[in-house]
Design a protein around this motif. Structure first.
Motif, PDB file in Angstrom:
ATOM      1  N   LEU A  23      41.900  37.599  50.057  1.00  0.00           N
ATOM      2  CA  LEU A  23      41.752  38.938  50.623  1.00  0.00           C
ATOM      3  C   LEU A  23      42.958  39.282  51.501  1.00  0.00           C
ATOM      4  N   GLU A  24      43.374  38.341  52.304  1.00  0.00           N
ATOM      5  CA  GLU A  24      44.528  38.557  53.190  1.00  0.00           C
ATOM      6  C   GLU A  24      45.798  38.856  52.386  1.00  0.00           C
ATOM      7  N   HIS A  25      45.987  38.135  51.270  1.00  0.00           N
ATOM      8  CA  HIS A  25      47.188  38.322  50.454  1.00  0.00           C
ATOM      9  C   HIS A  25      47.229  39.699  49.794  1.00  0.00           C
ATOM     10  N   HIS A  26      46.067  40.283  49.521  1.00  0.00           N
ATOM     11  CA  HIS A  26      46.027  41.583  48.839  1.00  0.00           C
ATOM     12  C   HIS A  26      45.914  42.756  49.806  1.00  0.00           C
ATOM     13  N   SER A  27      45.594  42.476  51.038  1.00  0.00           N
ATOM     14  CA  SER A  27      45.368  43.535  52.025  1.00  0.00           C
ATOM     15  C   SER A  27      46.598  44.437  52.171  1.00  0.00           C
ATOM     16  N   GLY A  28      46.360  45.729  52.052  1.00  0.00           N
ATOM     17  CA  GLY A  28      47.411  46.703  52.264  1.00  0.00           C
ATOM     18  C   GLY A  28      48.394  46.890  51.122  1.00  0.00           C
ATOM     19  N   LEU A  29      48.217  46.182  50.006  1.00  0.00           N
ATOM     20  CA  LEU A  29      49.162  46.317  48.897  1.00  0.00           C
ATOM     21  C   LEU A  29      49.042  47.662  48.182  1.00  0.00           C
ATOM     22  N   GLY A  30      47.881  48.278  48.227  1.00  0.00           N
ATOM     23  CA  GLY A  30      47.709  49.567  47.566  1.00  0.00           C
ATOM     24  C   GLY A  30      47.910  49.511  46.063  1.00  0.00           C
ATOM     25  N   ILE A  31      47.319  48.536  45.406  1.00  0.00           N
ATOM     26  CA  ILE A  31      47.474  48.350  43.962  1.00  0.00           C
ATOM     27  C   ILE A  31      46.893  49.561  43.228  1.00  0.00           C
ATOM     28  N   ASP A  32      47.715  50.163  42.353  1.00  0.00           N
ATOM     29  CA  ASP A  32      47.218  51.321  41.609  1.00  0.00           C
ATOM     30  C   ASP A  32      46.774  50.899  40.200  1.00  0.00           C
ATOM     31  N   GLU A  33      46.193  51.839  39.485  1.00  0.00           N
ATOM     32  CA  GLU A  33      45.631  51.547  38.160  1.00  0.00           C
ATOM     33  C   GLU A  33      46.704  51.096  37.170  1.00  0.00           C
ATOM     34  N   GLU A  34      47.858  51.713  37.206  1.00  0.00           N
ATOM     35  CA  GLU A  34      48.923  51.315  36.289  1.00  0.00           C
ATOM     36  C   GLU A  34      49.377  49.881  36.567  1.00  0.00           C
ATOM     37  N   GLN A  35      49.472  49.491  37.815  1.00  0.00           N
ATOM     38  CA  GLN A  35      49.842  48.121  38.178  1.00  0.00           C
ATOM     39  C   GLN A  35      48.743  47.144  37.759  1.00  0.00           C
ATOM     40  N   ARG A  36      47.510  47.525  37.971  1.00  0.00           N
ATOM     41  CA  ARG A  36      46.381  46.676  37.585  1.00  0.00           C
ATOM     42  C   ARG A  36      46.411  46.411  36.084  1.00  0.00           C
ATOM     43  N   ARG A  37      46.604  47.470  35.307  1.00  0.00           N
ATOM     44  CA  ARG A  37      46.641  47.311  33.850  1.00  0.00           C
ATOM     45  C   ARG A  37      47.834  46.475  33.405  1.00  0.00           C
ATOM     46  N   ARG A  38      48.998  46.653  34.024  1.00  0.00           N
ATOM     47  CA  ARG A  38      50.181  45.871  33.657  1.00  0.00           C
ATOM     48  C   ARG A  38      49.954  44.387  33.945  1.00  0.00           C
ATOM     49  N   PHE A  39      49.342  44.080  35.085  1.00  0.00           N
ATOM     50  CA  PHE A  39      49.025  42.701  35.446  1.00  0.00           C
ATOM     51  C   PHE A  39      48.221  42.048  34.319  1.00  0.00           C
ATOM     52  N   ALA A  56      40.751  43.067  43.295  1.00  0.00           N
ATOM     53  CA  ALA A  56      42.011  43.048  44.047  1.00  0.00           C
ATOM     54  C   ALA A  56      42.474  44.458  44.389  1.00  0.00           C
ATOM     55  N   ALA A  57      42.387  45.366  43.417  1.00  0.00           N
ATOM     56  CA  ALA A  57      42.835  46.740  43.668  1.00  0.00           C
ATOM     57  C   ALA A  57      41.984  47.402  44.742  1.00  0.00           C
ATOM     58  N   GLN A  58      40.669  47.277  44.626  1.00  0.00           N
ATOM     59  CA  GLN A  58      39.810  47.906  45.639  1.00  0.00           C
ATOM     60  C   GLN A  58      40.088  47.319  47.014  1.00  0.00           C
ATOM     61  N   ASN A  59      40.172  45.997  47.093  1.00  0.00           N
ATOM     62  CA  ASN A  59      40.412  45.352  48.384  1.00  0.00           C
ATOM     63  C   ASN A  59      41.798  45.681  48.944  1.00  0.00           C
ATOM     64  N   SER A  60      42.753  45.959  48.063  1.00  0.00           N
ATOM     65  CA  SER A  60      44.107  46.274  48.523  1.00  0.00           C
ATOM     66  C   SER A  60      44.193  47.638  49.199  1.00  0.00           C
ATOM     67  N   HIS A  61      43.161  48.461  49.020  1.00  0.00           N
ATOM     68  CA  HIS A  61      43.109  49.798  49.626  1.00  0.00           C
ATOM     69  C   HIS A  61      42.129  49.858  50.801  1.00  0.00           C
ATOM     70  N   ALA A  62      41.377  48.792  51.031  1.00  0.00           N
ATOM     71  CA  ALA A  62      40.315  48.812  52.046  1.00  0.00           C
ATOM     72  C   ALA A  62      40.876  49.019  53.445  1.00  0.00           C
ATOM     73  N   ARG A  63      40.267  49.934  54.160  1.00  0.00           N
ATOM     74  CA  ARG A  63      40.655  50.195  55.553  1.00  0.00           C
ATOM     75  C   ARG A  63      39.694  49.532  56.535  1.00  0.00           C
ATOM     76  N   SER A  64      38.511  49.150  56.007  1.00  0.00           N
ATOM     77  CA  SER A  64      37.528  48.458  56.835  1.00  0.00           C
ATOM     78  C   SER A  64      36.707  47.546  55.920  1.00  0.00           C
TER      79      SER A  64
END
Length: 154
Positions: free
Chosen positions: A81-97, A131-139
């Motif tokens: 969770l810490e590693h993904h926090s604040g990354l702001g992963i978008d759908e295009e990045q998620r699909r490319r991964f 990962a994408a959802q958690n990368s956008h979490a503010r709380s």
């Protein structure tokens, strides 16, 4: 590949079927350079980290039914969770991964039977959504409900 690395039809877990730790590591080692070189994903991974391959290998090994090394020795889900926090992963990045992971599975000769590929695709879709959802979490309320290393059964 040694005899112990050869996938068997009677394997009880996906981890065993793909060759255990060695099979998972081959996949991660093939995939990792592709994200570091990919213009869309490089911004998430930067120049890379020496511990990423062994940590991701341990994580995926655990997900696919192997030893719980990631949870017991490498920080478990809170570290992820810490590693993904604040990354702001978008759908295009998620699909490319996912796309690059599946291409790596082909390159390293992971079993391509329907059962294995379905499990791999389903986990990658799920894991990247978490990962994408958690990368956008503010709380804590914004986090994905899955807050532990999942065990992906097939």
């Amino acid at each position: 590949m040694t005899a112990s690395d050869v996938p068997t039809r009677d394997a009880l877990t996906l981890y065993e079927h793909v060759g255990g730790e060695a099979g998972v590591r081959r996949l991660v080692e093939s995939w990792y350079p592709t994200v570091l070189a990919d213009p869309l994903l490089q911004q998430l991974f930067g120049a890379g980290h020496d511990d990423h391959i062994p940590h991701l290998t341990a994580f995926l090994a655990e997900v696919f039914g192997g030893p719980r090394v990631y949870t017991e020795r490498l920080g478990g889900f809170p570290a992820l969770l810490e590693h993904h926090s604040g990354l702001g992963i978008d759908e295009e990045q998620r699909r490319r991964f996912v796309e690059l992971f599946l291409a790596a599975a082909d390159r390293v000769g992971w079993p391509d039977d329907e059962r294995t590929r379905t499990a791999l695709v389903e986990y990658l879709e799920f894991g990247t959504e978490v990962a994408a959802q958690n990368s956008h979490a503010r709380s804590e309320h914004d986090l994905h409900p899955c807050q532990e290393v999942p065990v992906w059964e097939w």
